[in-house]
Scaffold this active site. Sequence first.
Site, PDB file in Angstrom:
ATOM      1  N   MET A  11     -31.130 -41.144  -6.078  1.00 35.86           N
ATOM      2  CA  MET A  11     -32.575 -41.864  -6.265  1.00 35.86           C
ATOM      3  C   MET A  11     -32.559 -42.835  -6.981  1.00 35.86           C
ATOM      4  O   MET A  11     -32.650 -42.831  -8.185  1.00 35.86           O
ATOM      5  CB  MET A  11     -33.033 -40.351  -7.374  1.00 35.86           C
ATOM      6  CG  MET A  11     -32.818 -39.358  -6.536  1.00 35.86           C
ATOM      7  SD  MET A  11     -33.197 -37.049  -7.467  1.00 35.86           S
ATOM      8  CE  MET A  11     -35.036 -37.896  -7.748  1.00 35.86           C
ATOM      9  N   GLY A  13     -35.657 -44.329  -7.621  1.00 36.81           N
ATOM     10  CA  GLY A  13     -37.071 -43.637  -8.808  1.00 36.81           C
ATOM     11  C   GLY A  13     -38.369 -44.815  -8.027  1.00 36.81           C
ATOM     12  O   GLY A  13     -39.723 -44.105  -8.727  1.00 36.81           O
ATOM     13  N   MET A  36     -28.480 -44.892  -9.187  1.00 34.19           N
ATOM     14  CA  MET A  36     -26.874 -46.179 -10.141  1.00 34.19           C
ATOM     15  C   MET A  36     -27.540 -47.134 -10.546  1.00 34.19           C
ATOM     16  O   MET A  36     -28.693 -47.967 -10.452  1.00 34.19           O
ATOM     17  CB  MET A  36     -26.522 -46.137  -8.913  1.00 34.19           C
ATOM     18  CG  MET A  36     -25.364 -44.983  -7.885  1.00 34.19           C
ATOM     19  SD  MET A  36     -24.771 -45.719  -6.308  1.00 34.19           S
ATOM     20  CE  MET A  36     -26.413 -45.650  -5.658  1.00 34.19           C
ATOM     21  N   CYS A 106     -23.691 -53.849  -0.418  1.00 38.67           N
ATOM     22  CA  CYS A 106     -23.787 -52.757  -1.455  1.00 38.67           C
ATOM     23  C   CYS A 106     -23.860 -51.408  -0.507  1.00 38.67           C
ATOM     24  O   CYS A 106     -22.908 -50.697  -1.172  1.00 38.67           O
ATOM     25  CB  CYS A 106     -25.087 -52.739  -1.737  1.00 38.67           C
ATOM     26  SG  CYS A 106     -25.591 -52.128  -3.651  1.00 38.67           S
ATOM     27  N   GLY A 130     -32.653 -42.176   0.544  1.00 40.29           N
ATOM     28  CA  GLY A 130     -34.476 -41.375   1.178  1.00 40.29           C
ATOM     29  C   GLY A 130     -34.055 -43.192   2.258  1.00 40.29           C
ATOM     30  O   GLY A 130     -35.276 -43.403   2.402  1.00 40.29           O
ATOM     31  N   CYS A 203     -32.422 -56.945  -5.743  1.00 39.19           N
ATOM     32  CA  CYS A 203     -32.243 -56.216  -6.516  1.00 39.19           C
ATOM     33  C   CYS A 203     -32.260 -57.343  -7.928  1.00 39.19           C
ATOM     34  O   CYS A 203     -32.015 -57.172  -8.721  1.00 39.19           O
ATOM     35  CB  CYS A 203     -31.605 -55.673  -6.741  1.00 39.19           C
ATOM     36  SG  CYS A 203     -29.910 -56.035  -6.721  1.00 39.19           S
TER      37      CYS A 203
END
Length: 378
Positions: A11, A13, A36, A106, A130, A203
Amino acid sequence: MSKHGRILVAMSGGIDSSVAAVMLHEEGYEVVGMTMKTWDYASSGGTKKETGCCSLDSINDARNVAVSLGFPHYILDIRNEFGDAVIDYFTGEYIEGRTPNPCVMCNTHIKWDALLRRADKLDCEFIATGHYANIREENGRHIISKGADTWKDQSYVLWGVSQESLARTKLPLGHLTKAKIREMATERGFMDLVNKSESYEICFVPDNDYRGFIKRRVEGLEERVKGGNFLDTDGKILGKHEGYPFYTIGQRKGLGIALGYPAFVTEIRKETNEVVLGRDKDLERDGMVVGQLNLSKYASIENPIETITKVRYKDAGTPATIWQEGNKIKAHFHEAVSGIAPGQAAVFYEGDDVVGGGWIMKSFKQDATSGIFMAEVN
């Protein structure tokens, strides 16, 4: 007892992974949520506010969904693993004169492995994410295929996930569109997720300044590589550049040189610190070699097959004949492809199915008279 057993859901977010968790919860799985923590952006020296999956806000958003539905949520700190594998790879590829794809790296080497290890500790048979893609089992193989939402399809970034990992993976969103996901979140009252903006940045480089990131990461790099030559396709010196690691194949903006016509980076020469510039037609190639394969649909490719081949995430794909030689694939495109960048991922499709993928080693133009690969490929 749950209807389907325990499942660990990654998840971030965001709305996609949150709705995936909600769907599995409603289907009767005993959901365990996990967010994570991969990176502290402040440690990179950037100036922009931390956003995305690593931020405190995103962690809290994921936890709020879990609390509202009554399932546990954990935070998994994998900053060391992420830094060693993804950050070092990212900077290393630029220093080698290639263009990295950290999201694929990743997924392949960090997220899936980390999730499955924690799933074992938490007695979870499956993990879920997701992503907009599908997985099915056929002829003893676990095959990735495109998601129903063609714009959101993420099968391209999953080619590197192993057969063992795919066997334990659920992708609840594969048959849904983004519009449907928003509708489902609205119906369940998760309006904060519906209104949350999505980030498409790397990220750990949320200001998109990868040059600055590399300079801060590799001490003394700027001084070592500054002052190399821009060349044209005939070898004529056009001017000086800032250093070969700070350019990518196909780049047009930010070159710092005016030639009177649109110029693109067509080649990066690490050994001589040279960057070749040309016109858009000079970016065209009709062959490439792809290494470090991971095959999805077949265990191996015994004979040449026809595929649609993508050389970047939002690439529509180009018809190509491919054949396997050891742990490499040679691809013969049926028409010229622009901007094939060594270091990027190539993914091969039969219809919606992912045949497999790998890392682009080099691209080239073929011998137009004989129709075979030029000698440089061997």
